[in-house]
Design an enzyme around this catalytic site. Structure first.
Site, PDB file in Angstrom:
ATOM      1  CG  ASN A  38     -23.433 -11.542  -8.505  1.00 30.06           C
ATOM      2  OD1 ASN A  38     -23.995 -11.282  -8.519  1.00 30.06           O
ATOM      3  ND2 ASN A  38     -22.012 -10.937  -8.682  1.00 30.06           N
ATOM      4  CE1 TYR A 103     -20.299  -2.035 -11.831  1.00 30.85           C
ATOM      5  CE2 TYR A 103     -18.165  -1.377 -13.069  1.00 30.85           C
ATOM      6  CZ  TYR A 103     -19.113  -2.496 -12.212  1.00 30.85           C
ATOM      7  OH  TYR A 103     -18.231  -3.511 -11.559  1.00 30.85           O
ATOM      8  CE1 TYR A 104     -23.937   1.390 -19.025  1.00 29.40           C
ATOM      9  CE2 TYR A 104     -24.167   4.081 -19.265  1.00 29.40           C
ATOM     10  CZ  TYR A 104     -23.488   3.259 -20.303  1.00 29.40           C
ATOM     11  OH  TYR A 104     -22.782   2.673 -20.782  1.00 29.40           O
ATOM     12  CB  ALA A 236      -6.806 -18.261  -2.374  1.00 28.75           C
ATOM     13  N   GLY A 259     -17.529 -13.054 -11.475  1.00 30.04           N
ATOM     14  CA  GLY A 259     -18.347 -14.241 -10.515  1.00 30.04           C
ATOM     15  C   GLY A 259     -17.442 -15.229  -9.040  1.00 30.04           C
ATOM     16  N   GLY A 261     -14.733 -14.526  -7.995  1.00 29.32           N
ATOM     17  CA  GLY A 261     -14.269 -14.049  -6.162  1.00 29.32           C
ATOM     18  C   GLY A 261     -15.850 -13.553  -5.209  1.00 29.32           C
ATOM     19  CG  ASP A 262     -18.600 -11.533  -5.914  1.00 29.84           C
ATOM     20  OD1 ASP A 262     -18.024 -10.243  -5.834  1.00 29.84           O
ATOM     21  OD2 ASP A 262     -19.021 -11.319  -6.531  1.00 29.84           O
TER      22      ASP A 262
HETATM   23  P1  ATP Z   1     -13.988 -11.294  -9.695  1.00 24.95           P
HETATM   24  O1  ATP Z   1     -14.106  -9.853  -8.860  1.00 24.95           O
HETATM   25  O2  ATP Z   1     -13.298 -11.260 -10.969  1.00 24.95           O
HETATM   26  O3  ATP Z   1     -14.536 -11.988  -9.511  1.00 24.95           O
HETATM   27  P2  ATP Z   1     -11.309 -11.829  -7.989  1.00 24.95           P
HETATM   28  O4  ATP Z   1     -10.890 -10.607  -8.385  1.00 24.95           O
HETATM   29  O5  ATP Z   1     -12.333 -10.660  -6.510  1.00 24.95           O
HETATM   30  O6  ATP Z   1     -12.733 -12.075  -9.273  1.00 24.95           O
HETATM   31  P3  ATP Z   1      -9.697 -13.802  -8.405  1.00 24.95           P
HETATM   32  O7  ATP Z   1      -8.520 -14.275  -7.742  1.00 24.95           O
HETATM   33  O8  ATP Z   1      -9.834 -13.135  -9.867  1.00 24.95           O
HETATM   34  O9  ATP Z   1     -10.539 -12.773  -7.471  1.00 24.95           O
HETATM   35  O10 ATP Z   1     -11.100 -15.484  -7.918  1.00 24.95           O
HETATM   36  C1  ATP Z   1     -11.377 -15.565  -6.867  1.00 24.95           C
HETATM   37  C2  ATP Z   1     -10.939 -17.228  -7.410  1.00 24.95           C
HETATM   38  O11 ATP Z   1     -11.357 -17.924  -7.898  1.00 24.95           O
HETATM   39  C3  ATP Z   1      -9.737 -17.729  -7.142  1.00 24.95           C
HETATM   40  O12 ATP Z   1      -8.699 -17.242  -5.952  1.00 24.95           O
HETATM   41  C4  ATP Z   1      -9.684 -18.714  -6.814  1.00 24.95           C
HETATM   42  O13 ATP Z   1      -9.766 -20.075  -6.602  1.00 24.95           O
HETATM   43  C5  ATP Z   1     -11.150 -19.139  -8.263  1.00 24.95           C
HETATM   44  N1  ATP Z   1     -10.372 -19.174  -9.966  1.00 24.95           N
HETATM   45  C6  ATP Z   1     -10.633 -17.521 -10.848  1.00 24.95           C
HETATM   46  N2  ATP Z   1      -9.974 -17.524 -11.609  1.00 24.95           N
HETATM   47  C7  ATP Z   1      -9.397 -19.201 -11.837  1.00 24.95           C
HETATM   48  C8  ATP Z   1      -8.980 -19.901 -12.683  1.00 24.95           C
HETATM   49  N3  ATP Z   1      -8.036 -18.933 -13.720  1.00 24.95           N
HETATM   50  N4  ATP Z   1      -8.994 -21.015 -12.361  1.00 24.95           N
HETATM   51  C9  ATP Z   1      -9.494 -22.052 -11.367  1.00 24.95           C
HETATM   52  N5  ATP Z   1     -10.131 -21.465 -10.562  1.00 24.95           N
HETATM   53  C10 ATP Z   1     -10.085 -20.160 -10.442  1.00 24.95           C
END
Ligand code: ATP
Length: 320
Positions: A38, A103-104, A236, A259, A261-262
């Site tokens: 990703n 997961y599998y 962040a 996705g 976060g990635d």
């Molecule tokens: P995942 O593992 O589910 O992909 P994560 O836990 O690694 O996510 P998050 O903190 O949920 O990461 O999201 C990563 C980034 O994406 C956040 O820091 C922000 O920039 C953006 N983001 C996530 N959710 C939202 C939201 N609801 N609205 C706006 N931006 C978001």
């Protein structure tokens, strides 16, 4: 050498065709997914040269993984393992914008990744190595592969990035913590949610913002690292060189946060390998994460720079 290299497992992904339990939903979409690819696809969309190293089975899902990731412009170095199948994820849509993943992957080809799968000289020739905390928890050989790659990177002066990405389905916290800690120890850049960072710091808690400040300091006792805290809709923060930079999230209509976060990490790394400031990296990362939330799919909608520009131009109501 601004190329990025990453390694990990990519699986087939079956997503329920509508909201409901997979005990009853009978249609599904076939795709692929894995945290590292990703990130790799997102980097490729952003114009950054990127290599993915992994293993797939000698099966149709394995061929799909290789074809799709390669089709996105990623340099794919995938061993075909005749002894194990490509892993699989099932995604159950639990409600609007929410899902649950099963997961599998135990014993899968991807989890049999080994240090010998990493081509000689590759790590030494790139600008940055990106790993997630998923890969070292897949198997002993995958953990060895991660450690060997980070050691090679450090010896060659190559930057190391680690997204903690703790998956409780792979190992209980007490097993995972030292493994994740050993990886974070070698990293120049560390990504994680407050809770994930708390797993890595012995006795760490992420109750409030001063607790998070403390976690970041504990993860960077000598001041040489960048600790990037992902805070979902709140945006962040980066702790670096004794200071902290906060970037608010964008207000978006959330379709699917998986996705985000990635994409966020890829946005950040795309700036990092181009020598951008912390503020510039956070701004791009936040935009990439937000865009991903507005579309279904784990990586398919990863934005190009032009799409990020268009999103930012249309975002007339940023959260302050
Ligand atoms: P995942 O593992 O589910 O992909 P994560 O836990 O690694 O996510 P998050 O903190 O949920 O990461 O999201 C990563 C980034 O994406 C956040 O820091 C922000 O920039 C953006 N983001 C996530 N959710 C939202 C939201 N609801 N609205 C706006 N931006 C978001």
């Amino acid at each position: 050498a601004s190329r990025v290299v990453t390694l990990g497992e990519t699986m087939g992904l079956l997503t329920g065709g509508r909201i409901g339990s997979l005990a009853h939903v009978s249609e599904a979409h076939v795709g692929i997914g894995g945290a590292e690819t990703n990130v790799a696809v997102s980097l490729s969309r952003l114009g950054i040269a990127v290599t993915w190293i992994g293993r797939v089975g000698d099966d149709s899902l394995g061929r799909r993984v290789v074809r799709e990731v390669r089709g996105e412009g990623v340099d794919v170095r995938a061993q075909v393992d005749p002894e194990a199948p490509t892993g699989l994820m099932l995604k159950e849509l639990t409600g609007p914008g929410t899902s649950r993943v099963y997961y599998y992957r135990a014993g899968s080809a991807g989890s049999r990744l080994a240090a010998t799968d990493v081509p000689a000289g590759l790590v030494e020739s790139v600008g940055l190595v990106h790993l997630t905390g998923i890969t070292p928890l897949l198997s002993d050989s995958a953990r060895e592969a991660c450690l060997s790659v980070v050691r090679r990177a450090r010896a060659a002066g190559v930057r190391v990035s680690v997204d903690v990405n703790y998956r409780s389905t792979l190992a209980p916290a007490e097993v995972a913590a030292p493994v994740l800690g050993e990886l974070v120890e070698e990293a120049d850049l560390v990504f994680g949610s407050p809770d994930e960072l708390a797993y890595v710091v012995p006795g760490g808690v992420a109750d409030d913002s001063s607790a998070i400040d403390e976690l970041a300091r504990a993860l960077d006792p000598t001041g040489g690292r960048e600790i990037v805290v992902k805070r979902g809709a709140d945006g962040a923060s980066t702790y670096a060189e004794g200071t902290v930079a906060h970037a608010p999230g964008h207000r978006v209509d959330v379709v699917d946060t998986v996705g985000a976060g990635d994409a966020f990490v890829a946005g950040y790394l795309s700036g990092d390998v181009q020598g951008w400031s912390v503020e510039e990296k956070l701004a791009r990362a936040n935009a990439c994460g937000a865009v991903m939330c507005t579309t279904p799919g784990d990586w398919e909608a990863a934005p190009t720079p032009a799409e990020i520009e268009a999103f930012l131009g249309a975002d007339v109501d940023p959260v302050q």
